[in-house]
Design an enzyme around this catalytic site. Structure first.
Site, PDB file in Angstrom:
ATOM      1  N   GLU A  91      52.295  30.209 -13.743  1.00  0.00           N
ATOM      2  CA  GLU A  91      52.192  28.945 -12.848  1.00  0.00           C
ATOM      3  C   GLU A  91      53.500  28.885 -12.161  1.00  0.00           C
ATOM      4  OE1 GLU A  91      49.872  26.582 -12.031  1.00  0.00           O
ATOM      5  OE2 GLU A  91      48.362  27.216 -13.525  1.00  0.00           O
ATOM      6  N   ASN A  99      48.848  22.360  -1.808  1.00  0.00           N
ATOM      7  CA  ASN A  99      47.246  22.632  -2.233  1.00  0.00           C
ATOM      8  C   ASN A  99      46.560  22.046  -1.122  1.00  0.00           C
ATOM      9  OD1 ASN A  99      47.740  23.357  -4.941  1.00  0.00           O
ATOM     10  ND2 ASN A  99      48.035  21.058  -5.551  1.00  0.00           N
ATOM     11  N   ASP A 116      44.237  19.960  -0.707  1.00  0.00           N
ATOM     12  CA  ASP A 116      43.692  18.963  -0.711  1.00  0.00           C
ATOM     13  C   ASP A 116      44.846  17.897  -0.265  1.00  0.00           C
ATOM     14  OD1 ASP A 116      45.183  18.535  -3.095  1.00  0.00           O
ATOM     15  OD2 ASP A 116      43.751  17.686  -4.175  1.00  0.00           O
ATOM     16  N   SER A 173      47.963  17.688  -1.858  1.00  0.00           N
ATOM     17  CA  SER A 173      48.708  17.449  -3.063  1.00  0.00           C
ATOM     18  C   SER A 173      49.645  18.475  -3.235  1.00  0.00           C
ATOM     19  CB  SER A 173      47.565  17.142  -4.263  1.00  0.00           C
ATOM     20  OG  SER A 173      47.185  18.302  -4.642  1.00  0.00           O
ATOM     21  N   ASP A 213      51.990  20.894  -6.390  1.00  0.00           N
ATOM     22  CA  ASP A 213      52.277  20.945  -7.678  1.00  0.00           C
ATOM     23  C   ASP A 213      53.746  21.435  -7.922  1.00  0.00           C
ATOM     24  OD1 ASP A 213      49.556  21.199  -8.171  1.00  0.00           O
ATOM     25  OD2 ASP A 213      49.438  23.479  -7.862  1.00  0.00           O
ATOM     26  N   ASN A 235      50.492  18.414 -10.992  1.00  0.00           N
ATOM     27  CA  ASN A 235      49.744  17.914  -9.594  1.00  0.00           C
ATOM     28  C   ASN A 235      50.136  16.513  -9.379  1.00  0.00           C
ATOM     29  OD1 ASN A 235      47.137  17.124  -8.308  1.00  0.00           O
ATOM     30  ND2 ASN A 235      47.880  19.204  -7.465  1.00  0.00           N
TER      31      ASN A 235
END
Ligand SMILES: *[C@@H]1O[C@H](CO)[C@@H](O)[C@H](O)[C@H]1NC(C)=O
Ligand SMILES: *[C@@H]1O[C@H](CO)[C@@H](O)[C@H](O)[C@H]1NC(C)=O
Length: 144
Positions: free
Chosen positions: A50, A61, A63, A65, A67, A74
């Site tokens: 990750e 991301n 959308d 958002s 991380d 998120n």
């Protein structure tokens, strides 16, 4: 000058790339091994894929958002960064808190994801590189 030195120290303390076994020790002490059926090796593998052990890792991301941190938590679901519409902020935390070398809040939040949501399955790094594999190399050589 003193102010500058202070600022540099703060900056140095605020972001960190962990050594694998150093992180294993911290997570072990935080009760991650065996937490809801997860293993320490699951967590080290998850973090490797990750964030590559980087506590200040940030990625966007599709959308809108973002991380954050070691566990790439998120901003739509788990933390508030003030710019993600309809954030649920499930961990009741400012996303910037998840980016420092004080990783307690990130650990607490990651446990909540496991407990309240989809166990380890919401992490694509875990699904793609850790699930169903022999993970012993992730904690090999660590004195725990
Ligand atoms: C850690 O992540 C930060 C933020 O994305 C980045 O600027 C830094 O270069 C990364 N460190 C390493 C060693 O990859
Ligand atoms: C989070 O904390 C940062 C740094 O303290 C601050 O600038 C920001 O406004 C905070 N964001 C939210 C959404 O509370």
């Amino acid at each position: 000058m003193r102010g500058l030195v202070f600022l540099l120290l703060v900056a140095a303390a605020s972001a960190k790339v962990y050594q694998r076994c150093e992180l294993a020790t911290i997570l072990n002490d935080a009760g991650m091994d065996g937490y809801r059926g997860t293993t320490l090796a699951d967590w080290i593998c998850l973090i490797k894929w990750e964030s590559n052990y980087n506590s200040s890792a940030i990625s966007g991301n599709f959308d809108g958002s973002t991380d954050y941190g070691l566990f790439q938590l998120n901003s739509r679901w788990w933390c508030d960064d003030g710019k993600t519409p309809l954030s649920r902020n499930g961990c009741h935390v400012n996303c910037t808190v998840l980016l420092t070398d004080n990783i307690r809040p990130a650990i607490v939040c990651a446990k909540r994801v496991v407990r309240d949501y989809t166990w380890l399955r919401s992490w694509s790094g875990w699904r793609n590189y850790c699930m169903g594999r022999d993970l012993s190399s992730y904690i090999a050589g660590c004195k725990l």
